[in-house]
Motif scaffolding. Structure first.
Motif, PDB file in Angstrom:
ATOM      1  N   SER A  31      -5.019  -4.612  32.687  1.00  0.00           N
ATOM      2  CA  SER A  31      -5.696  -3.566  32.392  1.00  0.00           C
ATOM      3  C   SER A  31      -5.721  -3.377  30.908  1.00  0.00           C
ATOM      4  O   SER A  31      -6.807  -2.776  30.557  1.00  0.00           O
ATOM      5  N   ALA A  32      -4.732  -3.797  30.403  1.00  0.00           N
ATOM      6  CA  ALA A  32      -4.580  -3.596  28.882  1.00  0.00           C
ATOM      7  C   ALA A  32      -5.622  -4.394  27.883  1.00  0.00           C
ATOM      8  O   ALA A  32      -6.592  -3.964  27.106  1.00  0.00           O
ATOM      9  N   GLY A  34      -8.723  -6.283  27.688  1.00  0.00           N
ATOM     10  CA  GLY A  34     -10.099  -6.023  28.123  1.00  0.00           C
ATOM     11  C   GLY A  34     -11.435  -6.101  26.789  1.00  0.00           C
ATOM     12  O   GLY A  34     -10.954  -6.736  26.091  1.00  0.00           O
ATOM     13  N   LEU A  35     -12.294  -5.310  27.071  1.00  0.00           N
ATOM     14  CA  LEU A  35     -13.416  -5.241  26.112  1.00  0.00           C
ATOM     15  C   LEU A  35     -12.886  -4.521  24.957  1.00  0.00           C
ATOM     16  O   LEU A  35     -13.172  -4.707  23.673  1.00  0.00           O
ATOM     17  N   GLY A  36     -11.754  -3.700  25.192  1.00  0.00           N
ATOM     18  CA  GLY A  36     -11.151  -3.301  24.106  1.00  0.00           C
ATOM     19  C   GLY A  36     -10.816  -3.998  22.855  1.00  0.00           C
ATOM     20  O   GLY A  36     -10.781  -3.809  21.753  1.00  0.00           O
ATOM     21  N   ASN A  37     -10.186  -5.108  23.148  1.00  0.00           N
ATOM     22  CA  ASN A  37      -9.612  -6.266  22.489  1.00  0.00           C
ATOM     23  C   ASN A  37     -10.764  -7.142  21.664  1.00  0.00           C
ATOM     24  O   ASN A  37     -10.621  -7.472  20.534  1.00  0.00           O
ATOM     25  N   TYR A 118     -17.985   1.703  30.322  1.00  0.00           N
ATOM     26  CA  TYR A 118     -17.225   0.431  30.130  1.00  0.00           C
ATOM     27  C   TYR A 118     -18.159  -0.476  30.780  1.00  0.00           C
ATOM     28  O   TYR A 118     -18.216  -1.820  30.598  1.00  0.00           O
ATOM     29  N   PHE A 239      -6.736   3.200  23.666  1.00  0.00           N
ATOM     30  CA  PHE A 239      -7.693   2.761  24.712  1.00  0.00           C
ATOM     31  C   PHE A 239      -7.475   1.342  24.935  1.00  0.00           C
ATOM     32  O   PHE A 239      -7.357   0.959  26.088  1.00  0.00           O
ATOM     33  N   THR A 240      -6.944   0.511  23.789  1.00  0.00           N
ATOM     34  CA  THR A 240      -6.722  -0.854  23.984  1.00  0.00           C
ATOM     35  C   THR A 240      -5.221  -0.872  25.014  1.00  0.00           C
ATOM     36  O   THR A 240      -5.279  -2.113  25.680  1.00  0.00           O
ATOM     37  N   SER A 242      -4.571   0.862  27.467  1.00  0.00           N
ATOM     38  CA  SER A 242      -4.879   1.624  28.590  1.00  0.00           C
ATOM     39  C   SER A 242      -3.954   2.694  28.987  1.00  0.00           C
ATOM     40  O   SER A 242      -3.774   3.283  29.883  1.00  0.00           O
ATOM     41  N   MET A 245      -4.402   8.218  29.911  1.00  0.00           N
ATOM     42  CA  MET A 245      -5.263   8.303  31.103  1.00  0.00           C
ATOM     43  C   MET A 245      -4.700   8.253  32.520  1.00  0.00           C
ATOM     44  O   MET A 245      -5.382   8.160  33.444  1.00  0.00           O
ATOM     45  N   SER A 333      -9.546  -4.538  33.950  1.00  0.00           N
ATOM     46  CA  SER A 333      -9.357  -3.322  33.344  1.00  0.00           C
ATOM     47  C   SER A 333     -10.122  -2.180  34.051  1.00  0.00           C
ATOM     48  O   SER A 333      -9.667  -1.053  34.349  1.00  0.00           O
ATOM     49  N   LEU A 337      -8.954   1.689  35.439  1.00  0.00           N
ATOM     50  CA  LEU A 337      -9.764   2.958  35.078  1.00  0.00           C
ATOM     51  C   LEU A 337     -10.054   3.443  36.362  1.00  0.00           C
ATOM     52  O   LEU A 337     -10.032   4.795  36.406  1.00  0.00           O
TER      53      LEU A 337
HETATM   54  N1  PHE Z   1      -7.505  -1.348  27.829  1.00  0.00           N
HETATM   55  C1  PHE Z   1      -8.614  -1.676  28.292  1.00  0.00           C
HETATM   56  C2  PHE Z   1      -9.602  -2.336  27.343  1.00  0.00           C
HETATM   57  O1  PHE Z   1      -8.898  -2.625  26.008  1.00  0.00           O
HETATM   58  C3  PHE Z   1      -9.473  -0.233  28.703  1.00  0.00           C
HETATM   59  C4  PHE Z   1      -8.764   0.777  29.667  1.00  0.00           C
HETATM   60  C5  PHE Z   1      -8.365   1.550  29.159  1.00  0.00           C
HETATM   61  C6  PHE Z   1      -8.426   0.419  30.911  1.00  0.00           C
HETATM   62  C7  PHE Z   1      -7.739   2.659  29.910  1.00  0.00           C
HETATM   63  C8  PHE Z   1      -7.720   1.035  31.557  1.00  0.00           C
HETATM   64  C9  PHE Z   1      -7.518   2.271  31.073  1.00  0.00           C
HETATM   65  O2  PHE Z   1     -10.624  -3.126  27.446  1.00  0.00           O
END
Ligand code: PHE
Length: 456
Positions: A31-32, A34-37, A118, A239-240, A242, A245, A333, A337
Motif C-alpha cells: 500500500s505504501a 506506489g506512485l508516491g515514491n 491516482y 501520502f507516501t 498511506s 486516511m 496501493s 485506497l
Molecule cells: N502510499 C501510496 C503511494 O505512495 C498512495 C496511498 C495513499 C495508498 C493512501 C493508500 C493510501 O503511492
C-alpha cells in the motif's frame, strides 16, 4: 491471506485475519510503495527546490509519519472493524464519544478522492508499458520523449481509456477479497522494483551528472523554503506512507494479536523511504544530464526514465519491466485506497464485497474524469491550486491527510487510556514512551504549526 479466526475471547474481524506477520508487512508495504515514491516524490521535490524539501520530508516521516502509522495500526487492531465503525466503537469504549466516527468518514472520503486521480496516473503507467514494449523510446531524444508524453496526455480519450482499465483492475482485486494473489504479487514486486531502481541508479551514476543530482537533493538552501513547501513535504510524508486516511487502520483490523506494531511500522517506513530516495537519486542526475527542468511537474518521471532507458543496452526490456512493476505498485496501493470505503459498505450496508467494490469503484471512476480532463480539454480551467487535478491533490494530500493524522494521534495519545495503548504496543518500556511523546505532543503540534502557517 485472510484467515477466519475466532473463539479466543478477543474481538475478531468480519473479514478475517492476515495469515502471518509477513503477510501484513507485505500488504502495508504494498500500500505504501506506489506512485508516491516513484512519480510524486521526484516531481514535488523538484518543484520545491530539492534539498531543504527532502530534509523536511525526512523529518516528517520520522517524527510524524512513524507515530501516526503506529497509532493507526493499534486503533485498527483494537476496533477490528472498518475505520468509521472502529472510531465510533473505540470513542465510546474509551469514555469519549461515538462522534469520533467522523474521523473514519473523512478517511473514507479521502481514499475515494485520492484514488480518483491516482487511477489516472496509474493509467499513464499502463500506457507506458505498451509504449515501452513497442520500442517507442529506443534511441529517442528528449524532445521526442517529451512530445510523446504531451501528445498522450493531450488525448482525453486515451487517458480516459487507461483510467477505466486501471479502475477495472482495482475493482477486480478488491471484489475478490484480499487474498493470496496480492500477497504473492507484493512479495515479488517490492524486491524487483528495488532491483530495477538500482539498475537505474547505476546508469545515473554514469550519466556524468550524478554529483549535480545528489547536491540538488541534499544541499539544503533554507532560504528557499516556504511554509507552502513545508506543507508539501508533510503532505508527501502522509501520502507516501498511506497514512491519515484509514487505509492502514483498515489493514490493522486484520492483524493478529501477537504481531509487533512497532517492528512492522519501522520495516514499512524504512522500505518506503529507501525507495523514494533511490527514485530521486536515479532521476535527478538524468534531469540535469538531459537539460530537463526539475520543476517540470507530473510528467517528470514519464520524460526522464524512458529517455534513459532509450539510451541503455536492453533498454526496451528494462523499460517495459519498470512500467509493469510501477503499475503493480500502483495496483497494490489502489486496493488500500478503496479498503476503508469497501469495508464500511460491507459491514454497514450488508453488501457483498463485490457489490461494494463496484459501487465505490464506479463512483471513483466518474470523479476521476475531472482529473482525466485536467490534462487536455480542461487544462485551462484553473482555480485555487491550479487545475481540477491539482486541487484534488492539494486538498487530499495537504489538508485531509494531515487533518486525519492530527485527529488520529490526538485520539491514540489523549483519548485512549494508557492501558489500552500499551496493551496494543506490547509494554510500557522506552519505545512505548517514545511513541507516546511523539503521538501526544510532537506530531499534533507539528501538524498544527505547519497547517496554520501554510494556510494563513
Ligand atoms: N502510499 C501510496 C503511494 O505512495 C498512495 C496511498 C495513499 C495508498 C493512501 C493508500 C493510501 O503511492
Amino acid at each position: 491471506m485472510l484467515k477466519q479466526q475466532a473463539g479466543d475471547g478477543k474481538r475478531t474481524s468480519l473479514h478475517g485475519n492476515w495469515s502471518s506477520r509477513m503477510a501484513f508487512i507485505l500488504a502495508v508495504t504494498g500500500s505504501a510503495v506506489g506512485l508516491g515514491n516513484n512519480w510524486k516524490f521526484p516531481y514535488i521535490a523538484g518543484q520545491n527546490g530539492g534539498g531543504a524539501f527532502v530534509l523536511v520530508y525526512l523529518i516528517c516521516v520520522v517524527a510524524i509519519g512513524m507515530p501516526v502509522m503506529m497509532s493507526e495500526i493499534l486503533i485498527g487492531r483494537r476496533g477490528r472493524r472498518n475505520p468509521v465503525s472502529t472510531m465510533e466503537l473505540l470513542g465510546k469504549e474509551e469514555g469519549s464519544s461515538g462522534k469520533w466516527r467522523w474521523v473514519g468518514s473523512l478517511s473514507v472520503l479521502a481514499g475515494i478522492l485520492i484514488l480518483s486521480y491516482y487511477s489516472v496516473i496509474a493509467g499513464w503507467t499502463l500506457a507506458y508499458v505498451v509504449k515501452s514494449a513497442a520500442g517507442v523510446f529506443v534511441g529517442a531524444s528528449s524532445e521526442m520523449v517529451e512530445s510523446e508524453f504531451n501528445a498522450f496526455v493531450g488525448s482525453w480519450q486515451l487517458v480516459g481509456f487507461c483510467h477505466t482499465l486501471f479502475m477495472a483492475l482495482a475493482v477486480f482485486v478488491v471484489a475478490r477479497g484480499v487474498e493470496r494473489g496480492l500477497e504473492r504479487a507484493v512479495k515479488f514486486m517490492v524486491p524487483a522494483l528495488l532491483f530495477l531502481m538500482l539498475v537505474l541508479l547505476g546508469y545515473s551514476i554514469n550519466s556524468g551528472h550524478f554529483g549535480e543530482g545528489v547536491s540538488f537533493m541534499f544541499t539544503a538552501d533554507w532560504s528557499r523554503l516556504t511554509w507552502g513547501s513545508v506543507l508539501a513535504a508533510l503532505g508527501q510524508a502522509f501520502f507516501t506512507l498511506s497514512i491519515g486516511m484509514g487505509a492502514i487502520m483498515a489493514y490493522g483490523a486484520y492483524l493478529p494479536e501477537e504481531t509487533s506494531i512497532t517492528g512492522a511500522s519501522a520495516a514499512v517506513v524504512t522500505a518506503d523511504t529507501a525507495i523514494a530516495i533511490l527514485a530521486g537519486l536515479a532521476i535527478f542526475p538524468l534531469v540535469f544530464a538531459n537539460g530537463l527542468n526539475p520543476a517540470d511537474g507530473p510528467g517528470l518521471v514519464f520524460d526522464t526514465l524512458p529517455l534513459a532507458f532509450g539510451q541503455m543496452a536492453g533498454g526496451m526490456f528494462f523499460s517495459t519491466i519498470f512500467f509493469v512493476l510501477l503499475s503493480f505498485a500502483a495496483w497494490t496501493s489502489a486496493i488500500g485506497l478503496m479498503e476503508p470505503a469497501v469495508a464500511w459498505i460491507v459491514e454497514r450496508l450488508n453488501r457483498t464485497r463485490a457489490e461494494a467494490a463496484l459501487i465505490i469503484g464506479g463512483a471513483i471512476w466518474v470523479i476521476g474524469f475531472g482529473s482525466v480532463l485536467s490534462f487536455n480539454v480542461l487544462s485551462d480551467v484553473k482555480f485555487l491550486a491550479g487545475t481540477i487535478f491539482d486541487n484534488v491533490d492539494y486538498l487530499t494530500s495537504n489538508i485531509m491527510l494531515p487533518l486525519g493524522g492530527l485527529m488520529i494521534t490526538i485520539f491514540a495519545g489523549w483519548v485512549m487510556c494508557r492501558n489500552s495503548t500499551s496493551d496494543e504496543l506490547g509494554g510500557s518500556g522506552g519505545l512505548y514512551k517514545a511513541w507516546r511523546l511523539l503521538a501526544r505532543y510532537v506530531a499534533p503540534i507539528g501538524i498544527l504549526i505547519v497547517l496554520f502557517n501554510a494556510v494563513s
